[in-house]
Design a protein around this motif. Structure first.
Motif, PDB file in Angstrom:
ATOM      1  N   GLY A  23      44.714  31.738  45.195  1.00  0.00           N
ATOM      2  CA  GLY A  23      44.517  32.672  46.378  1.00  0.00           C
ATOM      3  C   GLY A  23      43.787  34.013  46.097  1.00  0.00           C
ATOM      4  N   ILE A  24      43.467  34.271  44.920  1.00  0.00           N
ATOM      5  CA  ILE A  24      42.872  35.439  44.407  1.00  0.00           C
ATOM      6  C   ILE A  24      41.236  35.106  44.195  1.00  0.00           C
ATOM      7  CG2 ILE A  24      42.621  37.114  42.694  1.00  0.00           C
ATOM      8  CD1 ILE A  24      45.389  36.847  41.748  1.00  0.00           C
ATOM      9  N   SER A  25      40.813  35.806  45.083  1.00  0.00           N
ATOM     10  CA  SER A  25      39.258  35.710  45.147  1.00  0.00           C
ATOM     11  C   SER A  25      38.485  36.970  44.247  1.00  0.00           C
ATOM     12  CB  SER A  25      38.483  35.870  46.287  1.00  0.00           C
ATOM     13  OG  SER A  25      38.844  37.081  47.250  1.00  0.00           O
ATOM     14  N   ASP A  26      37.225  36.682  43.943  1.00  0.00           N
ATOM     15  CA  ASP A  26      36.583  37.833  43.204  1.00  0.00           C
ATOM     16  C   ASP A  26      36.685  39.078  44.140  1.00  0.00           C
ATOM     17  OD1 ASP A  26      35.869  35.862  41.205  1.00  0.00           O
ATOM     18  OD2 ASP A  26      33.806  35.927  41.587  1.00  0.00           O
ATOM     19  N   ALA A  27      36.569  38.865  45.285  1.00  0.00           N
ATOM     20  CA  ALA A  27      36.639  40.302  46.248  1.00  0.00           C
ATOM     21  C   ALA A  27      37.811  40.876  46.067  1.00  0.00           C
ATOM     22  CB  ALA A  27      36.284  39.595  47.708  1.00  0.00           C
ATOM     23  N   ASP A  28      38.988  40.084  46.220  1.00  0.00           N
ATOM     24  CA  ASP A  28      40.302  40.547  46.041  1.00  0.00           C
ATOM     25  C   ASP A  28      40.592  41.425  44.749  1.00  0.00           C
ATOM     26  OD1 ASP A  28      41.227  39.409  48.468  1.00  0.00           O
ATOM     27  OD2 ASP A  28      41.976  37.745  47.200  1.00  0.00           O
ATOM     28  N   ILE A  29      39.840  41.023  43.637  1.00  0.00           N
ATOM     29  CA  ILE A  29      40.096  41.769  42.290  1.00  0.00           C
ATOM     30  C   ILE A  29      39.181  43.013  42.499  1.00  0.00           C
ATOM     31  CG2 ILE A  29      39.311  41.647  40.157  1.00  0.00           C
ATOM     32  CD1 ILE A  29      40.089  38.580  39.777  1.00  0.00           C
ATOM     33  N   LEU A  30      37.905  43.030  43.058  1.00  0.00           N
ATOM     34  CA  LEU A  30      37.112  44.016  43.352  1.00  0.00           C
ATOM     35  C   LEU A  30      37.860  45.068  44.164  1.00  0.00           C
ATOM     36  CD1 LEU A  30      33.598  42.526  43.740  1.00  0.00           C
ATOM     37  CD2 LEU A  30      34.521  44.029  41.675  1.00  0.00           C
ATOM     38  N   PHE A  31      38.649  44.441  45.179  1.00  0.00           N
ATOM     39  CA  PHE A  31      39.362  45.522  46.070  1.00  0.00           C
ATOM     40  C   PHE A  31      40.482  46.391  45.462  1.00  0.00           C
ATOM     41  CE2 PHE A  31      42.681  46.810  48.760  1.00  0.00           C
ATOM     42  CZ  PHE A  31      42.121  47.436  49.862  1.00  0.00           C
ATOM     43  N   VAL A  32      41.146  45.400  44.564  1.00  0.00           N
ATOM     44  CA  VAL A  32      42.101  46.321  43.752  1.00  0.00           C
ATOM     45  C   VAL A  32      41.591  47.358  42.809  1.00  0.00           C
ATOM     46  CG1 VAL A  32      43.895  45.974  41.756  1.00  0.00           C
ATOM     47  CG2 VAL A  32      43.825  44.114  43.830  1.00  0.00           C
ATOM     48  N   LEU A  33      40.451  47.000  42.051  1.00  0.00           N
ATOM     49  CA  LEU A  33      39.725  48.112  41.085  1.00  0.00           C
ATOM     50  C   LEU A  33      39.285  49.141  41.937  1.00  0.00           C
ATOM     51  CD1 LEU A  33      37.664  45.466  38.972  1.00  0.00           C
ATOM     52  CD2 LEU A  33      39.880  46.190  38.444  1.00  0.00           C
ATOM     53  N   ASP A  34      38.542  48.937  43.077  1.00  0.00           N
ATOM     54  CA  ASP A  34      38.208  49.962  43.781  1.00  0.00           C
ATOM     55  C   ASP A  34      39.598  50.714  44.335  1.00  0.00           C
ATOM     56  OD1 ASP A  34      35.554  49.386  43.804  1.00  0.00           O
ATOM     57  OD2 ASP A  34      35.443  48.452  46.019  1.00  0.00           O
ATOM     58  N   ALA A  35      40.621  50.216  44.797  1.00  0.00           N
ATOM     59  CA  ALA A  35      41.746  51.189  45.317  1.00  0.00           C
ATOM     60  C   ALA A  35      42.421  51.773  44.027  1.00  0.00           C
ATOM     61  CB  ALA A  35      42.842  50.136  45.772  1.00  0.00           C
ATOM     62  N   MET A  36      42.146  51.300  42.777  1.00  0.00           N
ATOM     63  CA  MET A  36      42.449  51.996  41.747  1.00  0.00           C
ATOM     64  C   MET A  36      41.824  53.132  41.450  1.00  0.00           C
ATOM     65  SD  MET A  36      43.375  48.760  38.990  1.00  0.00           S
ATOM     66  CE  MET A  36      43.822  49.807  37.760  1.00  0.00           C
ATOM     67  N   ASP A  37      40.508  53.076  41.691  1.00  0.00           N
ATOM     68  CA  ASP A  37      39.694  54.139  41.614  1.00  0.00           C
ATOM     69  C   ASP A  37      39.833  55.335  42.929  1.00  0.00           C
ATOM     70  OD1 ASP A  37      38.296  53.383  39.064  1.00  0.00           O
ATOM     71  OD2 ASP A  37      36.583  52.697  40.303  1.00  0.00           O
ATOM     72  N   ASP A  38      39.986  54.631  43.731  1.00  0.00           N
ATOM     73  CA  ASP A  38      40.658  55.748  44.781  1.00  0.00           C
ATOM     74  C   ASP A  38      41.825  56.661  44.403  1.00  0.00           C
ATOM     75  OD1 ASP A  38      38.484  54.691  46.248  1.00  0.00           O
ATOM     76  OD2 ASP A  38      39.666  53.229  47.637  1.00  0.00           O
ATOM     77  N   PHE A  39      42.710  56.006  43.875  1.00  0.00           N
ATOM     78  CA  PHE A  39      43.981  56.735  43.280  1.00  0.00           C
ATOM     79  C   PHE A  39      43.527  57.808  42.390  1.00  0.00           C
ATOM     80  CE2 PHE A  39      47.282  56.854  40.169  1.00  0.00           C
ATOM     81  CZ  PHE A  39      48.432  57.568  40.954  1.00  0.00           C
ATOM     82  N   LEU A  40      42.672  57.264  41.388  1.00  0.00           N
ATOM     83  CA  LEU A  40      42.378  58.208  40.278  1.00  0.00           C
ATOM     84  C   LEU A  40      41.494  59.478  40.993  1.00  0.00           C
ATOM     85  CD1 LEU A  40      41.180  55.670  37.793  1.00  0.00           C
ATOM     86  CD2 LEU A  40      43.152  56.985  37.688  1.00  0.00           C
ATOM     87  N   GLU A  41      40.788  58.937  41.956  1.00  0.00           N
ATOM     88  CA  GLU A  41      39.774  60.237  42.525  1.00  0.00           C
ATOM     89  C   GLU A  41      40.735  61.029  43.371  1.00  0.00           C
ATOM     90  OE1 GLU A  41      36.130  60.620  45.294  1.00  0.00           O
ATOM     91  OE2 GLU A  41      37.185  58.611  45.463  1.00  0.00           O
ATOM     92  N   GLU A  42      41.870  60.463  43.967  1.00  0.00           N
ATOM     93  CA  GLU A  42      42.648  61.351  44.801  1.00  0.00           C
ATOM     94  C   GLU A  42      43.556  62.343  43.825  1.00  0.00           C
ATOM     95  OE1 GLU A  42      46.248  59.889  47.167  1.00  0.00           O
ATOM     96  OE2 GLU A  42      44.707  59.630  48.423  1.00  0.00           O
TER      97      GLU A  42
END
Length: 108
Positions: A23-42
């Motif tokens: 159930g994990i797609s490449d898009a899911d992984i990229l979403f999590v990585l982007d959310a991690m970056d959003d957290f760091l930016e915040e």
């Protein structure tokens, strides 16, 4: 996906146990990585340089529990069907990739 992103996604995918990979797609992984970056930016630990079109990661302490909660909330808001275990495994994979690439130090 850019070649570096593709390499990172493949690396992370290979670290996730088969039973958790369902159930994990490449898009899911990229979403999590982007959310991690959003957290760091915040938190002021990531900046975007518009002149060079590069992302700059700054040194600082990251509360991994707080970051996980942030990513979980983002995934729920976007109605991703990832479990908290799957998200944690993706985040752990990103950390392992960063250590291997020399982006992070392995501090226990």
């Amino acid at each position: 996906m850019e070649p570096e992103e593709k390499e990172m996604v493949q690396y992370i995918t290979n670290l996730i146990p088969e039973e958790d990979r369902q159930g994990i797609s490449d898009a899911d992984i990229l979403f999590v990585l982007d959310a991690m970056d959003d957290f760091l930016e915040e938190k002021g630990l990531l900046q975007y340089d518009e002149q060079s079109d590069e992302v700059i990661y700054l040194d600082g302490d990251i509360d991994e529990t707080e970051q996980l909660q942030y990513v979980l909330k983002a995934a729920q808001e976007h109605q991703l069907s990832l479990s908290s275990v799957q998200i944690q495994l993706i985040m752990d994979g990103e950390k392992e990739y960063g250590i291997e690439q020399g982006y992070y130090e392995d501090i226990d």
